[in-house]
Design an enzyme around this catalytic site. Structure first.
Site, PDB file in Angstrom:
ATOM      1  N   LYS A  25       0.836  -1.218   0.000  1.00 19.52           N
ATOM      2  CA  LYS A  25       0.000   0.000   0.000  1.00 19.52           C
ATOM      3  C   LYS A  25       0.865   1.260   0.000  1.00 19.52           C
ATOM      4  CE  LYS A  25      -1.780   1.553   4.040  1.00 19.52           C
ATOM      5  NZ  LYS A  25      -1.513   2.960   4.373  1.00 19.52           N
ATOM      6  N   ASN A  26       1.844   1.290   0.897  1.00 18.63           N
ATOM      7  CA  ASN A  26       2.600   2.534   1.063  1.00 18.63           C
ATOM      8  C   ASN A  26       3.607   2.790  -0.056  1.00 18.63           C
ATOM      9  OD1 ASN A  26       1.059   3.034   3.278  1.00 18.63           O
ATOM     10  ND2 ASN A  26       2.598   2.407   4.777  1.00 18.63           N
TER      11      ASN A  26
ATOM     12  N   CYS B 262      -5.519   7.634   9.038  1.00 16.60           N
ATOM     13  CA  CYS B 262      -5.723   7.023  10.352  1.00 16.60           C
ATOM     14  C   CYS B 262      -5.462   8.049  11.442  1.00 16.60           C
ATOM     15  CB  CYS B 262      -4.768   5.843  10.537  1.00 16.60           C
ATOM     16  SG  CYS B 262      -5.290   4.354   9.686  1.00 16.60           S
TER      17      CYS B 262
ATOM     18  N   ARG C  44      -0.966  14.803  12.928  1.00 17.87           N
ATOM     19  CA  ARG C  44      -0.121  14.412  11.789  1.00 17.87           C
ATOM     20  C   ARG C  44       0.079  15.632  10.902  1.00 17.87           C
ATOM     21  NH1 ARG C  44      -2.046   8.715   9.364  1.00 17.87           N
ATOM     22  NH2 ARG C  44       0.065   8.728   8.492  1.00 17.87           N
TER      23      ARG C  44
ATOM     24  N   ASP D 232       4.081   0.630  12.229  1.00 15.97           N
ATOM     25  CA  ASP D 232       2.903  -0.040  11.659  1.00 15.97           C
ATOM     26  C   ASP D 232       2.757  -1.480  12.150  1.00 15.97           C
ATOM     27  OD1 ASP D 232       2.555   2.292  10.316  1.00 15.97           O
ATOM     28  OD2 ASP D 232       3.155   1.544   8.354  1.00 15.97           O
TER      29      ASP D 232
ATOM     30  N   ARG E  12      -8.507  -0.593   4.177  1.00 15.11           N
ATOM     31  CA  ARG E  12      -7.586   0.419   3.627  1.00 15.11           C
ATOM     32  C   ARG E  12      -6.238  -0.207   3.289  1.00 15.11           C
ATOM     33  NH1 ARG E  12      -6.920   5.322   7.227  1.00 15.11           N
ATOM     34  NH2 ARG E  12      -5.712   5.783   5.395  1.00 15.11           N
TER      35      ARG E  12
HETATM   36  C1  EPZ Z   1       3.913   6.844   6.440  1.00 14.36           C
HETATM   37  O1  EPZ Z   1       3.121   7.884   6.969  1.00 14.36           O
HETATM   38  C2  EPZ Z   1       3.009   5.647   6.293  1.00 14.36           C
HETATM   39  N1  EPZ Z   1       1.925   5.999   5.403  1.00 14.36           N
HETATM   40  C3  EPZ Z   1       2.482   5.229   7.652  1.00 14.36           C
HETATM   41  O2  EPZ Z   1       1.747   4.031   7.463  1.00 14.36           O
HETATM   42  C4  EPZ Z   1       3.632   4.969   8.608  1.00 14.36           C
HETATM   43  O3  EPZ Z   1       3.121   4.711   9.889  1.00 14.36           O
HETATM   44  C5  EPZ Z   1       4.571   6.172   8.657  1.00 14.36           C
HETATM   45  O4  EPZ Z   1       4.996   6.528   7.318  1.00 14.36           O
HETATM   46  C6  EPZ Z   1       5.826   5.939   9.488  1.00 14.36           C
HETATM   47  O5  EPZ Z   1       6.505   4.826   9.002  1.00 14.36           O
HETATM   48  C7  EPZ Z   1       2.119   5.993   4.082  1.00 14.36           C
HETATM   49  O6  EPZ Z   1       3.196   5.728   3.576  1.00 14.36           O
HETATM   50  C8  EPZ Z   1       0.937   6.283   3.227  1.00 14.36           C
HETATM   51  P1  EPZ Z   1       5.867  10.277   8.425  1.00 14.36           P
HETATM   52  P2  EPZ Z   1       3.627   9.380   6.939  1.00 14.36           P
HETATM   53  O7  EPZ Z   1       5.710  11.547   7.697  1.00 14.36           O
HETATM   54  O8  EPZ Z   1       4.387   9.631   5.702  1.00 14.36           O
HETATM   55  C9  EPZ Z   1       6.052  13.612  11.883  1.00 14.36           C
HETATM   56  C10 EPZ Z   1      -0.031   2.499   7.789  1.00 14.36           C
HETATM   57  O9  EPZ Z   1      -0.542   1.952   8.797  1.00 14.36           O
HETATM   58  N2  EPZ Z   1       5.852  14.610  10.820  1.00 14.36           N
HETATM   59  O10 EPZ Z   1       7.108   9.473   8.197  1.00 14.36           O
HETATM   60  O11 EPZ Z   1       2.468  10.231   7.243  1.00 14.36           O
HETATM   61  C11 EPZ Z   1       4.791  12.790  12.094  1.00 14.36           C
HETATM   62  O12 EPZ Z   1       3.858  13.453  12.898  1.00 14.36           O
HETATM   63  C12 EPZ Z   1       0.382   3.955   7.851  1.00 14.36           C
HETATM   64  O13 EPZ Z   1       0.131   1.934   6.710  1.00 14.36           O
HETATM   65  C13 EPZ Z   1       5.879  15.951  11.121  1.00 14.36           C
HETATM   66  O14 EPZ Z   1       6.073  16.343  12.276  1.00 14.36           O
HETATM   67  O15 EPZ Z   1       4.599   9.356   8.182  1.00 14.36           O
HETATM   68  C14 EPZ Z   1       5.339  11.533  12.691  1.00 14.36           C
HETATM   69  O16 EPZ Z   1       5.527  11.722  14.070  1.00 14.36           O
HETATM   70  C15 EPZ Z   1      -0.201   4.755   8.918  1.00 14.36           C
HETATM   71  N3  EPZ Z   1       5.668  16.851  10.122  1.00 14.36           N
HETATM   72  C16 EPZ Z   1       6.716  11.392  12.019  1.00 14.36           C
HETATM   73  O17 EPZ Z   1       7.016  12.668  11.473  1.00 14.36           O
HETATM   74  C17 EPZ Z   1       5.454  16.475   8.826  1.00 14.36           C
HETATM   75  O18 EPZ Z   1       5.289  17.334   7.967  1.00 14.36           O
HETATM   76  C18 EPZ Z   1       6.783  10.343  10.894  1.00 14.36           C
HETATM   77  O19 EPZ Z   1       5.726  10.573   9.979  1.00 14.36           O
HETATM   78  C19 EPZ Z   1       5.435  15.089   8.524  1.00 14.36           C
HETATM   79  C20 EPZ Z   1       5.633  14.177   9.545  1.00 14.36           C
END
Ligand code: EPZ
Length: 418
Positions: free
Chosen positions: A22-23, A116, A121, A306, A398
């Site tokens: 998915k990701n 989610c 986020r 995850d 999803r």
């Molecule tokens: C991706 O989300 C995945 N989703 C998530 O999978 C996964 O949990 C996550 O990466 C971490 O591995 C997809 O790829 C579609 P991040 P993403 O930006 O990109 C902070 C699942 O279950 N952050 O790496 O949204 C954020 O709050 C899902 O399949 C900021 O502060 O994750 C978090 O604490 C759910 N500002 C950390 O970084 C930003 O602008 C990591 O988030 C962006 C992120």
């Protein structure tokens, strides 16, 4: 409202080919916008997040047709650069269209993404990265208006957190910039390598994925491409954790085991036997799971957030104690209350959750709270005594294609009640 009815206690055995990730596929589908013409995406899983992405592409004027696990995206008719709030709210990765639309059309208009509920986020890192490349982004009543026509220029971008989404957004936008973009502090997840693979197939000059420094030489004319998406590592570990909890022997194929290392080493420590080959892993259960050393979620190659709920569900019905520390998201323990309904002994203090194995969980009616939380409840129910009901399946759809059918293939007693 449909739900799963699961009678636990049956051991699992057999082999499963794991669907596409998915990701990976979500940013790859957005990346199709970078070139005019017909791209062919193979191993594209049938998930509700994928359907939403295809709906967004259609709304923008593209054609999107599925035949089996192949999806053909024809971007020739791309006319629009705005995405309505109702589609943006469906999932988090809708925000990746920002980078793709900026690169291709020089403008984009969309609202904040949904996804989610795992705590706040933000998308500040996405916006900072795109602004660094020259995009003008204004926020008006929740709508982001982005302009980058003839202004986008390659630069060095620093990400203070290795955000997966911000890395992907910057990669796509950088393809439309003149000059070289370097992303320092990039996410190193396998899905970033997969996105790089697709961009390279389109003719983009992208290197460094899998390290913390990515380089994109923008401005090269891109062409549509054919690409096979990698297997879903979190789906793979879900089936392995199910076998670890319920007992039996399960093989997953189509996923390189080196992308599973952090989870496999926990399962080994908990008492399971694991064998791996080039694109497969086999787990053999050796009795009840025991407690393991602290599981701390971290960016790749650390333990994936995850998989936190899913491993927790397996260990909750085992023996001995395990401490979990969730470092990635503020609110990723929403499954804990539901596991407690099944008899789990889990105490939460801030980011920490102490799981004391109770030997066996029992039946309950429980509710999926989010995608991985829902999968965790299924894992718990497969190992529990009695017949449980898991509702709110929309979360599970999803990210899992035919979860119930796959588990039945392995011998589980699981039915979807409409
Ligand atoms: C991706 O989300 C995945 N989703 C998530 O999978 C996964 O949990 C996550 O990466 C971490 O591995 C997809 O790829 C579609 P991040 P993403 O930006 O990109 C902070 C699942 O279950 N952050 O790496 O949204 C954020 O709050 C899902 O399949 C900021 O502060 O994750 C978090 O604490 C759910 N500002 C950390 O970084 C930003 O602008 C990591 O988030 C962006 C992120």
């Amino acid at each position: 409202m449909s739900y799963y009815e699961i009678t636990g206690g049956r051991s699992l055995s057999g082999s499963l080919a794991i669907h596409g990730a998915k990701n990976s596929v979500l940013p790859i589908l957005a990346a199709c916008l970078l070139a005019s013409g017909q791209s062919v995406i193979q191993n594209c899983p049938d998930l509700s997040d994928v359907s939403t992405t295809l709906d967004i592409l259609r709304l923008l004027g593209c054609r999107a047709d599925r035949e089996g696990d192949t999806v053909v995206i024809d971007t020739t008719g791309l006319t629009r650069c705005d995405i309505p709030e109702c589609l943006m709210r469906e999932m988090r990765s809708s925000v990746i269209f920002l980078g793709a639309l900026l690169a291709r059309l020089g403008e984009a208009e969309l609202s904040y993404p949904g996804g989610c509920e795992l705590g706040p986020r933000p998308i500040d890192l996405h916006l900072t990265a795109l602004r660094a490349l020259g995009a003008e982004i204004m926020e008006e009543q929740g709508v982001l208006c982005c302009q980058g026509r003839e202004k986008l220029e390659g630069r060095e971008i620093y990400l203070p957190i290795p955000s997966v989404g911000a890395t992907e957004n910057a990669m796509l936008a950088a393809c439309g910039c003149a000059g070289v973009t370097t992303i320092v502090g990039a996410a190193q997840e396998p899905e970033i390598i997969d996105l790089q693979g697709f961009l390279q197939a389109m003719g983009a000059r992208v290197t460094g994925a899998g390290t913390e420094r990515l380089s994109i030489e923008g401005g090269a004319p891109l062409h549509p491409a054919q690409y096979r998406v990698m297997g879903d590592r979190i789906a793979a570990v879900t089936y392995l954790c199910a076998a670890a909890a319920a007992g039996g022997e399960v093989e997953v194929t189509g996923v390189p085991p080196e992308t599973l290392t952090a989870v496999l080493s926990c399962l080994r420590e908990a008492g399971c036997t694991l064998r791996t080959g080039p694109d497969w892993a086999v787990l053999t259960s050796c009795g009840p799971l025991h407690g393991i050393s602290t599981v701390r979620t971290a960016p790749y190659p650390g333990f994936p957030t995850d998989a936190q709920a899913i491993l927790m569900a397996a260990l909750a019905g085992g023996e001995g104690a395990t401490l979990f520390v969730e470092n990635m998201f503020d609110s990723r323990y929403r499954h804990v209350d539901e596991l407690r309904r099944m008899g789990a002994d889990i105490r939460i203090a801030g980011r920490a959750a102490m799981v004391s194995g109770v030997g066996k969980l029992h039946e309950a009616a429980v509710r999926s709270t989010d995608l991985r939380g829902g999968a965790a409840l299924v894992v718990a129910a497969l190992a529990a005594e009695g017949t449980s009901q898991v509702s709110e399946l929309r979360h599970i759809r999803r990210g899992y294609q035919a979860l119930d059918r796959n588990l039945r293939t392995l011998g589980a007693d699981i039915r979807q009640i409409p």
